[in-house]
Design a protein around this motif. Structure first.
Motif, mmCIF file in Angstrom:
data_model
loop_
_atom_site.group_PDB
_atom_site.id
_atom_site.type_symbol
_atom_site.label_atom_id
_atom_site.label_comp_id
_atom_site.label_asym_id
_atom_site.label_seq_id
_atom_site.Cartn_x
_atom_site.Cartn_y
_atom_site.Cartn_z
ATOM 1 N N TYR A 222 0.790 -1.238 0.001
ATOM 2 C CA TYR A 222 -0.069 -0.031 0.092
ATOM 3 C C TYR A 222 0.936 1.163 0.159
ATOM 4 O O TYR A 222 0.385 2.291 -0.508
ATOM 5 C CB TYR A 222 -0.997 -0.107 1.199
ATOM 6 C CG TYR A 222 -2.330 -0.678 0.680
ATOM 7 C CD1 TYR A 222 -3.331 0.035 0.043
ATOM 8 C CD2 TYR A 222 -2.738 -1.907 1.455
ATOM 9 C CE1 TYR A 222 -4.603 -0.691 0.060
ATOM 10 C CE2 TYR A 222 -3.746 -2.787 1.156
ATOM 11 C CZ TYR A 222 -4.729 -1.958 0.304
ATOM 12 O OH TYR A 222 -5.894 -2.519 -0.037
ATOM 13 N N CYS A 223 1.728 1.150 0.655
ATOM 14 C CA CYS A 223 2.780 2.492 0.763
ATOM 15 C C CYS A 223 4.288 2.129 0.619
ATOM 16 O O CYS A 223 4.702 0.895 0.616
ATOM 17 C CB CYS A 223 2.415 3.353 1.723
ATOM 18 S SG CYS A 223 3.078 3.011 3.232
ATOM 19 N N GLY A 224 5.182 2.993 0.718
ATOM 20 C CA GLY A 224 6.449 2.896 0.572
ATOM 21 C C GLY A 224 7.216 2.310 1.830
ATOM 22 O O GLY A 224 8.368 2.401 1.839
ATOM 23 N N CYS A 225 6.345 2.385 2.911
ATOM 24 C CA CYS A 225 6.934 1.930 4.497
ATOM 25 C C CYS A 225 7.660 0.612 4.031
ATOM 26 O O CYS A 225 8.653 0.251 4.990
ATOM 27 C CB CYS A 225 5.958 2.000 5.385
ATOM 28 S SG CYS A 225 5.633 3.906 5.703
ATOM 29 N N LYS A 257 -5.203 -0.395 6.254
ATOM 30 C CA LYS A 257 -5.095 -0.495 4.786
ATOM 31 C C LYS A 257 -4.446 -2.073 4.921
ATOM 32 O O LYS A 257 -4.998 -2.919 4.304
ATOM 33 C CB LYS A 257 -4.362 0.391 3.964
ATOM 34 C CG LYS A 257 -5.101 1.671 3.781
ATOM 35 C CD LYS A 257 -4.525 2.495 2.950
ATOM 36 C CE LYS A 257 -3.364 3.259 3.521
ATOM 37 N NZ LYS A 257 -2.619 4.157 2.638
ATOM 38 N N SER A 315 3.282 4.263 -9.119
ATOM 39 C CA SER A 315 2.546 4.216 -8.060
ATOM 40 C C SER A 315 3.594 3.710 -6.840
ATOM 41 O O SER A 315 4.170 2.761 -6.804
ATOM 42 C CB SER A 315 1.269 3.166 -7.934
ATOM 43 O OG SER A 315 0.973 2.894 -6.719
ATOM 44 N N ALA A 316 3.018 4.210 -5.649
ATOM 45 C CA ALA A 316 3.842 3.741 -4.535
ATOM 46 C C ALA A 316 3.217 2.464 -4.119
ATOM 47 O O ALA A 316 3.954 1.616 -3.253
ATOM 48 C CB ALA A 316 3.442 4.549 -3.199
ATOM 49 N N ARG A 317 2.225 1.957 -4.427
ATOM 50 C CA ARG A 317 1.955 0.442 -4.458
ATOM 51 C C ARG A 317 2.826 -0.321 -5.143
ATOM 52 O O ARG A 317 2.625 -1.827 -4.967
ATOM 53 C CB ARG A 317 0.341 0.399 -4.598
ATOM 54 C CG ARG A 317 -0.390 1.020 -3.681
ATOM 55 C CD ARG A 317 -1.930 0.601 -3.867
ATOM 56 N NE ARG A 317 -2.303 -0.699 -3.781
ATOM 57 C CZ ARG A 317 -3.414 -1.179 -4.443
ATOM 58 N NH1 ARG A 317 -4.322 -0.327 -4.457
ATOM 59 N NH2 ARG A 317 -3.745 -2.440 -4.364
ATOM 60 N N CYS A 342 3.683 8.905 -7.375
ATOM 61 C CA CYS A 342 2.742 9.451 -6.581
ATOM 62 C C CYS A 342 3.052 9.854 -5.167
ATOM 63 O O CYS A 342 2.847 10.653 -4.542
ATOM 64 C CB CYS A 342 1.434 8.537 -6.574
ATOM 65 S SG CYS A 342 1.765 7.187 -5.678
ATOM 66 N N ALA A 343 4.031 9.157 -4.679
ATOM 67 C CA ALA A 343 4.541 9.170 -3.117
ATOM 68 C C ALA A 343 5.250 10.576 -3.217
ATOM 69 O O ALA A 343 5.450 11.070 -2.052
ATOM 70 C CB ALA A 343 5.290 8.137 -2.741
#
Ligand SMILES: Cc1cc2nc3c(=O)[nH]c(=O)nc-3n(C[C@H](O)[C@H](O)[C@H](O)COP(=O)(O)OP(=O)(O)OC[C@H]3O[C@@H](n4cnc5c(N)ncnc54)[C@H](O)[C@@H]3O)c2cc1C
Ligand code: SF4
Ligand code: SF4
Ligand code: SF4
Ligand code: SF4
Ligand code: SF4
Ligand code: FES
Lengths: 345, 650
Positions: A222-225, A257, A315-317, A342-343
């Motif tokens: 879902y994100c860059g973490c 998420k 996308s970050a995804r 996008c991030a």
């Protein structure tokens, strides 16, 4: 440094270490139920009581810091009686619905009940009706299964800094309640630390048994973490997402998420084949067809307006590898530096 | 005192049941009052420390039932054994009392009582089942009979209360174990709410309270008391730091009215706060141009920065209380007018006048002779009271005297002396204050007494003193100091500050013989309701008690508020059950300094960081720096949560 003995074994640990930590450092096991590695000691279950030579009162190993020269005893008839009573009292009115409990098979209460051989209950109390409202609709609270270990309340306060849940009521009537549902982020931290089936994920009730599930470690998309998680898979379907305490950068935490946003994977509405719009309508096509079409259109645009007319957003995804390939493609194949993500927005 | 039949209080068993009245052994561990209130004789007590029975008719089984039910009601639910175990015990005893007891019930009670006591997280569970264990042991026949009788017992009349040593010692009875536990769990806002339930000045009291609670903290029996005062300061500062405005809900009483308050000191401000919370229209009249009374004009800024005080009082103003500053009642407006225009008047004018020492030269009005209160008042208003003077001699041994010497450095006096007629051991000032003054290098002259102020041209030039020695103890138990003949000497000084006590300025009561005062010039009111002989006039704080402590003044203001509310609502000003328990616990001590707690101690009390003594003494910057979050939580974690329950049979 402080030196003490635990069951006759000499241990040297830094000042401020608890007796429980000291015991664990030399592989002496003290039973625990409310204690959780990621939380400050709570001290609710009293399973970890130990005796210290010269002191009349047993003390909880998880909350008591060591002291020089003390002699700790971790098992005795008295301690066993206390531990058994603690479990027996918890089992007063505990619904023994383990067969339909999502936690059955990996429930700390089940394990300890088994370990201490609790096969009869001489204690009785009238059952109290409890409210099963919870802070998040994604989590179901089963008040009768709740042992009031308070891991959930502590996790919401200490790890998330939110305090959406608390306890209310006195004595036997006390229970976990929502203090502020608006504050709850549905992160599921509480769910993660609950040792019993009192908190269950409400998307996947009755979808699988813990011992039949395969847990596939992966990275959240879902994100860059890059949180580490485990997809709980049964019959090739994802039925839940869990994490392992202490693993990855998230160490057992997830956000709403990552923990709950997995249903799209098996969604009927998900596209599995490319679509091409013909006469204003999307029609299914083969991958070859679709890729040829895209390549042809890009070449045409590039020929007429130059590569600068084309830009790419990713996308970050996507994974790092995917993002790397994408920019490579834009630069080498298309010939433009117009590439963004996008991030960065 | 009527004889005690049986006692196990404090672990010492005295059993007079089989004896004749004259052979009764005395009970040394507890002083059980004869009456709970006028018409209610105390027949028995069951509590955290055992059982005491006076009336032979006492049904021990019923007493046990009521007592353990109360323990269960007060169990917080945060640990397994107490939460569920005391419920099982309560239901079991309930069944026995209903005539449905089973033979195995007594074993269950004993086993559970032991487990709960030995392993519960806090003192409710640790002490709760103790008297039941005593009862089962010493009254086994009664229990056996109750189980076998199969008929229900007649329930008695009881009073029950939850208390804790610290909470009982706190004049305003703050729920200390609770607010400390909130800090331990990181719930700072909740902690502050609990404090403000009773006390609107946590930042002030959290800095300067004389902390009777800490002197009664049970943790002392293990290592050192909890830093109760600074934990209070911590939550107050935390909120201030966040710039958060507290939300005070106003819940109007059935009938609301108009109340005038004379004096915006701690007592008046607290009274205003509670009256406003009950929806009353409150106007405060204050002769100075700022609030706080002695906490602003007496207590120096380096101990209590004025903005903290100001903000806490301003919040009371923002709740809708009117403050008329610069208005002296008795001069600018008459007391009788306030009485006519309001439903009640609360007089909280403090003890604002310095008393004299009775030393030769005091009446001469020498330049350089200034009373302690006036000296501090000037300095707190930014004035050097006597810039010409450089060498100061302060006389007295209390906190005011210490404030005077420490303040002297802050107006650039370099030779600062404190003169006290007994030794350091007898000094009433707070040990911490004495220590800080020592660090700042005050010259202490112990066992010294002034005899004459020396002057030249109307200006102080020295103080003749005599050396003292300690003789026989006086009625206060302190050894009486006596002058040593021929030991006179002179302290070279140009400022003499007597700080030996304060008294009341009662000029607003001129011509009001109907409001009684004592020969110490305190206003006479009912000790509990704070009502004077004139039903509409109430009084509290220093002008009721004589010069005392801030928290006592706040407590007086609070009780007055509740009783004024009753008056406005036409209710009788009866004492409440809590008031009677206050009296009860003044005899049956809640704190036993000799108790052996049986735990491992040795956890260090967290101390505050302090500014360096060599530089701080020349500035008004706050000397004590508050707790960090980690230190506050670690300190709160030391609290033993010594809640305990008592049930009195009447
Ligand atoms: C130097 C000093 C240091 C102290 N340090 C401490 C300490 O560290 N800790 C502690 O607990 N206590 C301390 N005290 C005691 C504490 O300050 C008092 O007990 C407390 O302030 C009493 O509160 P009060 O509201 O009763 O009276 P006060 O604080 O005296 O307030 C009375 C108010 O009434 C006003 N007033 C008086 N007459 C009239 C009138 N006729 N009309 C209108 N207004 C009037 C006064 O101006 C004043 O503002 C100290 C006292 C002094 C003098
Ligand atoms: S919480 Fe544990 S013990 Fe309770 S029903 Fe579920 S599996 Fe069984
Ligand atoms: S889901 Fe997260 S925010 Fe909500 S109660 Fe649980 S821990 Fe707190
Ligand atoms: S819900 Fe789970 S974690 Fe929370 S108190 Fe109950 S059993 Fe413990
Ligand atoms: S009151 Fe104390 S002993 Fe009882 S449940 Fe709460 S923490 Fe445990
Ligand atoms: S340890 Fe805590 S509860 Fe006990 S007396 Fe001290 S402050 Fe009060
Ligand atoms: S593990 Fe120590 S009290 Fe629960």
């Amino acid at each position: 440094m402080v030196t003490l003995t635990i069951d006759g074994k000499e241990v040297t640990v830094p000042q401020g270490t608890t007796i429980l930590e000291a015991a664990r450092s030399v592989d002496i096991r003290i039973p625990t139920l409310c204690y959780h590695d990621r939380l400050n000691p709570i001290g609710s279950c009293r399973m970890c009581v130990v005796e210290i030579e010269g002191y009349t009162h047993p003390m909880a190993a998880c909350t008591t810091p060591v002291d020089d020269g003390i002699e700790v005893v971790t098992s005795s008839e008295r301690l066993t009686r206390i531990r058994q009573d603690s479990l027996k009292l918890i089992l007063v009115n505990h619904p023994l619905d383990c067969p339909v409990c999502d936690k059955g098979g990996e429930c700390l209460l089940q394990d300890l009940t088994f370990e201490f051989g609790i096969d009869q209950l001489e204690y009785q109390a009238a059952k109290v009706e409890r409210d099963s409202q919870y802070a998040s609709p994604l989590i179901r609270y089963w008040p009768d299964r709740c042992i009031m270990c308070l891991r959930c309340v502590t996790a919401c306060q200490e790890i998330k800094g939110i305090g959406a849940i608390s306890i209310a009521g006195d004595g036997y009537g006390a229970q976990v309640v929502t203090v502020d549902a608006d504050k709850c982020q549905s992160c599921g931290e509480c769910l993660q630390v609950c040792p019993t089936g009192a908190l269950t994920e409400d998307l996947s009730r009755y979808k699988g048994r813990t011992w039949l599930i395969e847990r596939v470690p992966t990275t959240c998309t879902y994100c860059g973490c890059g949180c580490q998680l485990e997809l709980n898979v049964q019959n090739d379907r994802i039925i839940a997402v869990t994490t392992k305490d202490g693993v990855g950068i998230n160490k057992g935490s997830l956000c709403v998420k990552g923990r709950f946003g997995y249903e799209f994977v098996n969604s009927d509405e998900r596209l599995t084949k490319p679509l091409i719009k013909r006469d204003g309508k999307f029609e299914e096509a083969s991958w070859d067809e679709a890729l040829d079409l895209v390549a042809e259109k890009f070449s045409a645009i590039k020929g007429e307006y130059g590569p600068g007319a084309i830009g790419g957003l990713t996308s970050a995804r996507c994974t790092n590898e995917e993002n790397y390939l994408f920019q490579k493609f834009m630069r080498a194949a298309i010939g433009t530096n117009n590439v963004d993500h996008c991030a960065r927005l | 005192m009527a004889e005690i039949l049986f006692s196990s209080w404090g672990g010492e068993v005295v059993d007079n049941r089989q004896k004749d009245g004259q052979d009764f052994e005395p009970v040394n561990t507890v002083d059980l009052p004869e009456y709970f209130r006028q018409d209610e004789a105390v027949k028995a007590l069951m509590g955290w420390y055992g059982i005491v029975i006076r009336d032979p008719e006492t049904d021990i089984v019923d007493l046990s039932r009521v007592y353990i039910q109360e323990v269960q009601n007060k169990s917080c639910g945060k640990c397994f054994l107490c939460r569920i175990g005391t419920r099982v015990m309560a239901e079991t005893l309930e069944r026995i009392c209903n005539g449905q007891g089973k033979s195995e019930d007594l074993e269950i009670l004993k086993r559970l009582a032991d487990s709960i006591r030995e392993s519960s997280k806090c003192n409710i569970g640790q002490s709760g089942p103790l008297p039941i264990i005593d009862a089962l042991e010493h009254f086994a026949d009664d229990f056996a009979a109750a189980v076998n009788a199969k008929k229900s017992v007649t329930p008695g009349t009881y009073h029950a209360k939850l208390t804790a040593p610290c909470m009982d010692a706190c004049p305003i009875h703050l729920d200390i174990p609770n607010y400390v536990e909130c800090i331990k769990e990181g719930r700072f806002a909740e902690s502050l709410d609990i404090i403000r339930e009773k006390l609107p000045l946590p930042g002030v009291v959290g800095r300067v309270c004389v902390r009777p609670c800490e002197e009664h903290c049970r943790r002392m029996n293990l290592d050192a008391p909890i830093s109760i005062k600074f934990l209070k300061r911590f939550v107050a500062d935390y909120e201030l730091g966040k710039g958060k405005e507290p939300e005070f809900t106003i819940t109007p009483s059935e009938k609301t009215g108009k109340v005038a308050i004379v004096g915006a000191g701690p007592s008046g401000a607290t009274c205003a706060f509670h009256l406003r919370k009950m929806g009353h229209e409150v106007t405060v009249y204050e002769r100075f141009n700022e609030p706080g009374g002695m906490s602003a004009m007496g207590i120096p800024d380096y101990r209590l920065p004025r903005p903290i005080l100001r903000e806490e009082v301003d919040r009371i103003e923002r709740m809708g209380v009117t403050f008329n500053y610069g208005t002296t009642v008795g001069k600018d407006i008459k007391l009788s007018q306030l009485e006519a225009e309001n439903d009640a008047v609360f007089i909280a004018i403090g003890a604002q006048m310095g008393t004299t020492m009775g030393v030769e030269g005091e009446e001469e009005n020498y330049a350089g002779y200034i009373s302690g209160v006036q000296y501090l008042l000037d300095i707190n208003q930014g004035r050097d009271p006597y810039p010409e003077g450089k060498k100061v001699a302060v006389i007295g041994g209390g906190n005011v005297a210490i404030d005077c010497v420490r303040c002297s450095f802050r107006v650039a006096k370099d030779d600062v002396n404190l003169i006290y007629r007994r030794t350091k051991n007898e000094m009433p000032a707070d040990d911490v204050e004495i220590h800080d003054a020592e660090e700042e290098k005050v010259n202490f002259h112990y066992l010294t007494h002034p005899v004459k102020i020396l002057a030249e041209n109307g200006k102080v030039v020295g103080l003749r003193c005599v050396k003292m020695e300690l003789g026989e103890p006086d009625e206060s138990g302190r050894r009486r100091p006596q002058p040593i003949e021929g030991s006179e000497f002179v302290i070279d000084c140009d400022i003499v500050v007597p700080a030996i006590g304060q008294t009341m300025d009662l000029s607003l009561l001129e011509g009001r013989e109907d409001v009684k005062t004592t020969r110490w010039k305190t206003i006479v009111v009912d000790e509990v309701t704070k009502q004077s002989d004139q039903p509409k006039i109430f009084s509290g704080g220093d002008c009721e008690t004589g010069p005392g402590a801030l928290i006592t003044a706040c407590a007086g203001g609070r009780t007055a508020a509740f009783n004024i509310d009753k008056l406005i609502n036409g209710q009788p000003l009866d004492y409440s059950e809590d008031d009677y328990f206050d009296k009860f616990f003044s005899k049956v001590k809640v704190f036993d300094p000799a108790e052996d707690i049986g735990f491992l101690g040795g956890r260090e009390r967290k101390e505050l960081k302090m500014l360096d003594p060599d530089t701080r003494k020349f500035s008004n910057a706050e000397v004590e720096q508050g707790f960090s979050i980690n230190d506050a939580m670690a300190e709160a974690d030391r609290c033993l949560r010594c809640y305990r329950v008592a049930t009195v049979k009447v």
